[in-house]
Design an enzyme around this catalytic site. Structure first.
Site, PDB file in Angstrom:
ATOM      1  N   ASP A  76       0.821  -1.215   0.000  1.00  9.85           N
ATOM      2  CA  ASP A  76       0.000   0.000   0.000  1.00  9.85           C
ATOM      3  C   ASP A  76       0.858   1.269   0.000  1.00  9.85           C
ATOM      4  O   ASP A  76       2.078   1.214   0.180  1.00  9.85           O
ATOM      5  CB  ASP A  76      -0.967   0.005   1.197  1.00  9.85           C
ATOM      6  N   ASN A 158      -7.693  -3.238  14.251  1.00 13.56           N
ATOM      7  CA  ASN A 158      -9.091  -3.501  13.861  1.00 13.56           C
ATOM      8  C   ASN A 158      -9.176  -4.640  12.842  1.00 13.56           C
ATOM      9  O   ASN A 158     -10.213  -4.834  12.215  1.00 13.56           O
ATOM     10  CB  ASN A 158      -9.738  -2.227  13.303  1.00 13.56           C
TER      11      ASN A 158
HETATM   12  C1  GLP Z   1      -0.645   0.008   8.712  1.00 15.54           C
HETATM   13  C2  GLP Z   1      -0.239  -0.601   7.350  1.00 15.54           C
HETATM   14  C3  GLP Z   1      -0.414  -2.076   7.381  1.00 15.54           C
HETATM   15  C4  GLP Z   1       0.211  -2.560   8.666  1.00 15.54           C
HETATM   16  C5  GLP Z   1      -0.669  -2.210   9.826  1.00 15.54           C
HETATM   17  C6  GLP Z   1      -0.085  -2.516  11.196  1.00 15.54           C
HETATM   18  O1  GLP Z   1      -1.664   0.900   8.636  1.00 15.54           O
HETATM   19  N1  GLP Z   1      -0.858  -0.071   6.201  1.00 15.54           N
HETATM   20  O2  GLP Z   1       0.166  -2.661   6.234  1.00 15.54           O
HETATM   21  O3  GLP Z   1       0.356  -3.950   8.637  1.00 15.54           O
HETATM   22  O4  GLP Z   1      -1.098  -0.882   9.719  1.00 15.54           O
HETATM   23  O5  GLP Z   1       0.909  -1.615  11.507  1.00 15.54           O
HETATM   24  P1  GLP Z   1       1.897  -1.775  12.714  1.00 15.54           P
HETATM   25  O6  GLP Z   1       2.811  -2.887  12.359  1.00 15.54           O
HETATM   26  O7  GLP Z   1       2.592  -0.452  12.807  1.00 15.54           O
HETATM   27  O8  GLP Z   1       1.090  -2.081  13.920  1.00 15.54           O
END
Ligand code: GLP
Length: 262
Positions: A76, A158
């Site tokens: 993304d 979530n």
């Molecule tokens: C973000 C990313 C995801 C990621 C998730 C968890 O928003 N777009 O690809 O896996 O949230 O993030 P984190 O590893 O910082 O908890």
């Protein structure tokens, strides 16, 4: 996409802590590269995979073309950020992986949240249409590469994977999405706690599910509820990660804190 209707085939691996999780995730990636030197790799961002990237970089020290032949597709990217913006995923990946492992620029793919190539060809296209074209181009690029072989995912609190927020259709493909406030708050640290963009481009759930193999990473107590929901909850669009129960080659790699409600 290989679907199974019976009991969930998710493989669970629990390790002691974040460093063990990062090392194990890096091992999975390196093992896949050895097994298949022209690997097509789906890559996540966020806090969770930072340790995995550090281990990969460490492994590649002194090896000139460590990732030679590998193609990477990021999951993304935010809409509206230049690649050198400190909050962009392009910059994140550059700093944490791409600058250190000898990937060819042409083998690196990240959705372009400015749709610059599309607009270079058709400067009069309204932005929303240019972004839609960019999403189509991204899907085509994955298909042209032969499809994703291994995709590493993080897990949102979530249940989001990539930027597929709750309610995302299981048959969704790469598209522009609006981010939940909770997701924007969770990512605020990358924007100096300032405004996180409201829109992003994300691979769709069907795009991710078509990956031949998937590793989902979850670390820390803040993910424990989401991990428990993944383990025990139903397969439902209200919890996007539950889609993984429909794939027959998924490893859920968690540390003890993330697994504490199991
Ligand atoms: C973000 C990313 C995801 C990621 C998730 C968890 O928003 N777009 O690809 O896996 O949230 O993030 P984190 O590893 O910082 O908890």
């Amino acid at each position: 996409m290989r679907l199974r209707q019976r009991q969930s085939p998710l493989r669970w691996e629990t390790v002691s802590g974040y460093d063990a999780l990062s090392e194990r995730a890096a091992e999975r990636v390196l093992g896949a590269i050895i097994h298949q030197p022209r690997l097509v790799l789906g890559l996540p961002t966020g806090r969770t995979p930072e340790g995995m990237y550090a281990h990969l970089v460490q492994h590649c020290v002194g090896q000139e073309r460590c990732f030679d032949g590998v193609k990477t597709f990021n999951l993304d990217e935010y809409v509206g950020l230049k690649p050198d913006h400190p909050g962009s995923y392009a910059r994140y990946m550059q700093q944490r992986l791409f600058d250190h492992v000898g990937l060819f620029e042409g083998d690196i793919f990240i959705p372009d949240g400015l749709a610059e190539d599309v607009l270079a060809d058709e400067p009069d296209l309204p932005m929303h249409q240019a972004l839609e074209r960019e999403c189509e181009r991204y899907e085509r690029a994955i298909a042209d590469a032969g499809g994703l072989d291994l995709t590493v995912l993080g897990l949102g609190r979530n249940g989001h994977i990539a930027f597929n927020e709750p309610g995302s259709p299981f048959d969704s493909r790469t598209r522009v999405v609006r981010l939940d406030d909770e997701t924007r708050r969770a990512n605020a640290q990358y924007f100096g706690n300032g405004d996180v963009p409201e829109w992003a481009i994300t691979m769709g759930l069907a795009t991710i599910l078509a990956s031949k193999s998937i590793v989902l990473l979850a670390s820390g107590a803040s993910k424990a509820e989401a991990v428990a929901r993944l383990r025990h909850g139903p397969v439902a669009e209200s919890f996007p990660a539950s889609l993984l129960h429909l794939h027959d080659d998924v490893t859920v790699l968690v540390d003890r804190e993330a697994a504490r409600l199991l």
